[in-house]
Design an enzyme around this catalytic site. Structure first.
Site, PDB file in Angstrom:
ATOM      1  N   SER A  90       0.812  -1.220   0.000  1.00  0.00           N
ATOM      2  CA  SER A  90       0.000   0.000   0.000  1.00  0.00           C
ATOM      3  C   SER A  90       0.843   1.266   0.000  1.00  0.00           C
ATOM      4  CB  SER A  90      -0.916  -0.003   1.229  1.00  0.00           C
ATOM      5  OG  SER A  90      -1.482   1.261   1.447  1.00  0.00           O
ATOM      6  N   GLY A  91       0.577   2.141  -0.960  1.00  0.00           N
ATOM      7  CA  GLY A  91       1.270   3.425  -0.993  1.00  0.00           C
ATOM      8  C   GLY A  91       0.938   4.281   0.198  1.00  0.00           C
ATOM      9  N   LEU A  92      -0.337   4.275   0.591  1.00  0.00           N
ATOM     10  CA  LEU A  92      -0.753   5.045   1.763  1.00  0.00           C
ATOM     11  C   LEU A  92      -0.050   4.542   3.020  1.00  0.00           C
ATOM     12  CD1 LEU A  92      -4.279   6.238   2.752  1.00  0.00           C
ATOM     13  CD2 LEU A  92      -2.948   4.907   4.378  1.00  0.00           C
ATOM     14  N   ASP A 102       0.216  10.723   1.773  1.00  0.00           N
ATOM     15  CA  ASP A 102       0.083   9.850   0.604  1.00  0.00           C
ATOM     16  C   ASP A 102      -0.002  10.692  -0.664  1.00  0.00           C
ATOM     17  OD1 ASP A 102      -0.337   7.586  -0.990  1.00  0.00           O
ATOM     18  OD2 ASP A 102      -2.513   7.619  -0.659  1.00  0.00           O
ATOM     19  N   ASP A 129       1.261  -0.892  -4.878  1.00  0.00           N
ATOM     20  CA  ASP A 129       0.476   0.301  -5.181  1.00  0.00           C
ATOM     21  C   ASP A 129       1.476   1.339  -5.686  1.00  0.00           C
ATOM     22  OD1 ASP A 129      -1.087   2.563  -5.218  1.00  0.00           O
ATOM     23  OD2 ASP A 129      -1.417   2.632  -3.058  1.00  0.00           O
ATOM     24  N   ASP A 131       1.168   4.085  -7.396  1.00  0.00           N
ATOM     25  CA  ASP A 131       0.678   5.441  -7.668  1.00  0.00           C
ATOM     26  C   ASP A 131       0.625   5.682  -9.178  1.00  0.00           C
ATOM     27  OD1 ASP A 131       0.377   5.846  -4.953  1.00  0.00           O
ATOM     28  OD2 ASP A 131       2.353   6.749  -4.700  1.00  0.00           O
ATOM     29  N   GLU A 158      -2.146   4.153 -11.353  1.00  0.00           N
ATOM     30  CA  GLU A 158      -3.404   4.889 -11.444  1.00  0.00           C
ATOM     31  C   GLU A 158      -3.302   6.021 -12.460  1.00  0.00           C
ATOM     32  OE1 GLU A 158      -3.575   7.714  -7.648  1.00  0.00           O
ATOM     33  OE2 GLU A 158      -2.889   5.686  -7.131  1.00  0.00           O
ATOM     34  N   LYS A 164       0.543  12.454  -7.109  1.00  0.00           N
ATOM     35  CA  LYS A 164      -0.863  12.072  -6.943  1.00  0.00           C
ATOM     36  C   LYS A 164      -1.471  12.693  -5.692  1.00  0.00           C
ATOM     37  CE  LYS A 164      -2.150   9.025  -4.421  1.00  0.00           C
ATOM     38  NZ  LYS A 164      -1.971   7.551  -4.352  1.00  0.00           N
ATOM     39  N   ASN A 166      -4.380  11.576  -2.713  1.00  0.00           N
ATOM     40  CA  ASN A 166      -5.101  10.416  -2.204  1.00  0.00           C
ATOM     41  C   ASN A 166      -6.540  10.433  -2.710  1.00  0.00           C
ATOM     42  OD1 ASN A 166      -6.953   9.103   0.016  1.00  0.00           O
ATOM     43  ND2 ASN A 166      -4.945   8.183   0.240  1.00  0.00           N
ATOM     44  N   SER A 167      -7.017   9.290  -3.152  1.00  0.00           N
ATOM     45  CA  SER A 167      -8.324   9.200  -3.805  1.00  0.00           C
ATOM     46  C   SER A 167      -9.496   9.433  -2.861  1.00  0.00           C
ATOM     47  CB  SER A 167      -8.474   7.823  -4.462  1.00  0.00           C
ATOM     48  OG  SER A 167      -7.491   7.638  -5.450  1.00  0.00           O
ATOM     49  N   ARG A 203      -5.305   1.173 -12.751  1.00  0.00           N
ATOM     50  CA  ARG A 203      -6.309   1.644 -11.788  1.00  0.00           C
ATOM     51  C   ARG A 203      -7.043   2.849 -12.371  1.00  0.00           C
ATOM     52  NH1 ARG A 203      -4.761   3.239  -5.564  1.00  0.00           N
ATOM     53  NH2 ARG A 203      -6.056   5.097  -5.365  1.00  0.00           N
ATOM     54  N   HIS A 234     -11.887   1.941  -8.982  1.00  0.00           N
ATOM     55  CA  HIS A 234     -11.916   2.549  -7.656  1.00  0.00           C
ATOM     56  C   HIS A 234     -13.172   3.394  -7.478  1.00  0.00           C
ATOM     57  CE1 HIS A 234     -10.111   3.131  -3.922  1.00  0.00           C
ATOM     58  NE2 HIS A 234      -9.259   4.098  -4.160  1.00  0.00           N
TER      59      HIS A 234
END
Length: 301
Positions: A90-92, A102, A129, A131, A158, A164, A166-167, A203, A234
Site C-alpha cells: 500500500s502506498g498510503l 500519501d 500500489d 501510484d 493509477e 498524486k 489520495n483518492s 487503476r 476505484h
C-alpha cells in the site's frame, strides 16, 4: 545490473554442477535412501511457482480472491502467516509508516527499500500500489526494472497526474491523466518487463474524479487494449452502486480488482455474483497497529 545478473547466473551454474556431482557420487555409492531424499528435495524445489506466476493466477482466478495490505517486513510476514495468498504494498501505508502524506512525499527509491525487506521476508507475491509510476513513462519503465530485480510480482498504476492526491480525500480535486498518455505508459511498462508473468494493473479513477460510468468504461477499454493485465476500478462512495454498474457493463472482458474501503458493508457474495476477481484490503494492518500503539502508549504514560 548486468554484472549482478552475470554473478547470479554463474553461482546458479556452480550450484547445478555441484548438485549433479552429488547425484553421481550417491548413485555410485549405492546410498539409495540419501539419493531418494535429494530427489524429493529437487522435485519440491522445481514445483515452486515464481511470485509473478502466483499473482497472475490470483488475478485470473475464477473464484473471488483476497490480498491484504502490508507496509514493512514484519507486517508482510504477518500477512503470509495469516494465510493470505498475496500482499498489497500500500502506498498510503508505506507513506504513513514514514510519517508523510500519501502524495508521493516518500520517494520511489524509499518505497523500493521497504519493498525489498517485504519481499525477502515472504514467499507470496506482492502487488505494489505504484501510484502514477512516479512520473512519466520513462520513470514507470525504470520502476518496472527495479521491481523485477526485487522479486515484486506486479504493480498497480493509477491514471492521475504526478504527484498524486489520495483518492479518498474529501473536497479534493482529482486531475486525471490523458487516456492516450496513460495507455502509452502501460505499453511502456509491458514492453519493459522481462518476466512474462509480471502483472501491470491499470487503476481507473474516473469515479473518484466524478466523471461517471461512461468515462470509466472508456478508460478501462483503452488500458486493456494497451496491455493492462487487469483493471482496478476505484470508488469513494459508501455504497457499491458504481462498482456494480461497472462490473455489469464490463462483463468480464478482463480481470477486475476492487478496494472496498468505503463500501465495506457490501456482502462479498455480491462481489462474487458480479465476477470480481480480486479484493484488496488496503490499509487494515496499518490502522490496527495505530490503534494498538495509541492505546498502549496512553495506558503507560
Amino acid at each position: 545490473t548486468w554484472g549482478k545478473t552475470q554473478i547470479n547466473f554463474t553461482l546458479d551454474r556452480q550450484m547445478i554442477s555441484q548438485t549433479l556431482n552429488s547425484f553421481k557420487g550417491l548413485a555410485k555409492s549405492g546410498n539409495k535412501r540419501q539419493l531418494f531424499n535429494m530427489c524429493s528435495v529437487a522435485d519440491f524445489s522445481s514445483q515452486q511457482k515464481r511470485k509473478t506466476t502466483q499473482l497472475k493466477e490470483l488475478i485470473q482466478s475464477k473464484q473471488l480472491e483476497f490480498i491484504m495490505e502490508a507496509h514493512n517486513g514484519l507486517s508482510a510476514a504477518i500477512v503470509e502467516e495469516a494465510g493470505f495468498k498475496g500482499i498489497w504494498g500500500s502506498g498510503l501505508s508505506i507513506s504513513a509508516q514514514f510519517g508523510v502524506r500519501d502524495s508521493n512525499e516518500a520517494s520511489w527509491t524509499q518505497v523500493l527499500d521497504v519493498l525489498e525487506f517485504m519481499s525477502d521476508k515472504t514467499t507470496i507475491p506482492i502487488l505494489l500500489d505504484g501510484d502514477t509510476g512516479y512520473g512519466n513513462y520513462n520513470n514507470a519503465r525504470r520502476l518496472i526494472k527495479k521491481l523485477e530485480q526485487r522479486s515484486i510480482a506486479g504493480v498497480c498504476l493509477e491514471d492521475k497526474i504526478f504527484p498524486k492526491r489520495n483518492s479518498l480525500l474529501t473536497n479534493g480535486r482529482q486531475e486525471l491523466a490523458d487516456i492516450k498518455e496513460f495507455s502509452n505508459k502501460i505499453r511502456a511498462c509491458k514492453d519493459t518487463q522481462t518476466d512474462s508473468d509480471f502483472q501491470v494493473v491499470a487503476r481507473v479513477e474516473a469515479f473518484i474524479a466524478g466523471w461517471g460510468l461512461e468515462e470509466a468504461l472508456k478508460r478501462a477499454e483503452a488500458y486493456t487494449e494497451a496491455g493492462a493485465d487487469a483493471i482496478l476500478m476505484h470508488s469513494a462512495k459508501k455504497d457499491h452502486s458504481e462498482i456494480e454498474a461497472f462490473a455489469k457493463a464490463w462483463k468480464g472482458r478482463s480481470p477486475v480488482i476492487i478496494v472496498p474501503t468505503k463500501y465495506y458493508k457490501t456482502p462479498t457474495d455480491l462481489f462474487r455474483s458480479w465476477d470480481i476477481n480480486l479484493i484488496i484490503w488496503a490499509n487494515h494492518n496499518l490502522r490496527a497497529s495505530l490503534k494498538a500503539m495509541q492505546e498502549l502508549s496512553l495506558i503507560h504514560i
